[in-house]
Design an enzyme around this catalytic site. Structure first.
Site, PDB file in Angstrom:
ATOM      1  CB  CYS A 104       4.184   0.941  -4.894  1.00  0.00           C
ATOM      2  SG  CYS A 104       4.856  -0.568  -5.588  1.00  0.00           S
ATOM      3  CB  CYS A 163       1.825  -1.757  -5.103  1.00  0.00           C
ATOM      4  SG  CYS A 163       3.344  -1.951  -4.168  1.00  0.00           S
TER       5      CYS A 163
END
Length: 144
Positions: free
Chosen positions: A69, A72
């Site tokens: 991600c 993230c």
């Protein structure tokens, strides 16, 4: 008599009881003698997540993330900085949604990163999307 708090050691998972007034004084675990806080988020597995969720008397802020991600990865340094600013009054932790799929399913994580603030085993608030450190701190402080 001062209020006592229960804190789970991030190293050995022993539950420690200490007076609330000692929280800002860099407490160490009574069992393994390691610092209870080091200014970094913890990586939690299923077992350690359950213990921190159920036995800590301070709020627990969890970042649900995955290695693939992009947002993230972008938020990770901000979350680490927030740990330095919020500890010892809030425990910050990370749960890898790929490695801990059961936890992710239990909390119905649909998008990442997602932050969930817990207190006394209950979800207080959640926020999806990447945030900066000051936004994380402000969001947490407005919720407990």
């Amino acid at each position: 008599m001062s209020e006592s708090l229960h804190l789970v050691c991030p190293h050995c998972l022993a539950v420690n009881r200490l007076p609330a007034a000692r929280l800002p004084q860099s407490p160490k675990c009574g069992q393994c003698h390691q610092p209870m806080f080091d200014g970094h988020p913890l990586e939690l597995s299923t077992g350690s997540f359950e213990k921190h969720l159920a036995r800590n008397d301070i709020p627990l802020l969890v970042d649900f993330w995955a290695s693939w991600c992009g947002p993230c990865k972008m938020m990770a340094p901000a979350f680490a900085q927030a740990a330095q600013l919020l500890e010892p009054h809030v425990r910050l932790a990370k749960v890898n949604t790929e490695a801990e799929a059961r936890i992710s399913a239990r909390y119905d994580i649909r998008s990442i990163p997602t932050l969930i603030l817990f207190k006394s085993g209950r979800e207080l608030a959640r926020q999806s999307g990447a945030m900066g450190a000051s936004d994380i701190v402000r969001w947490v402080k407005s919720r407990y």
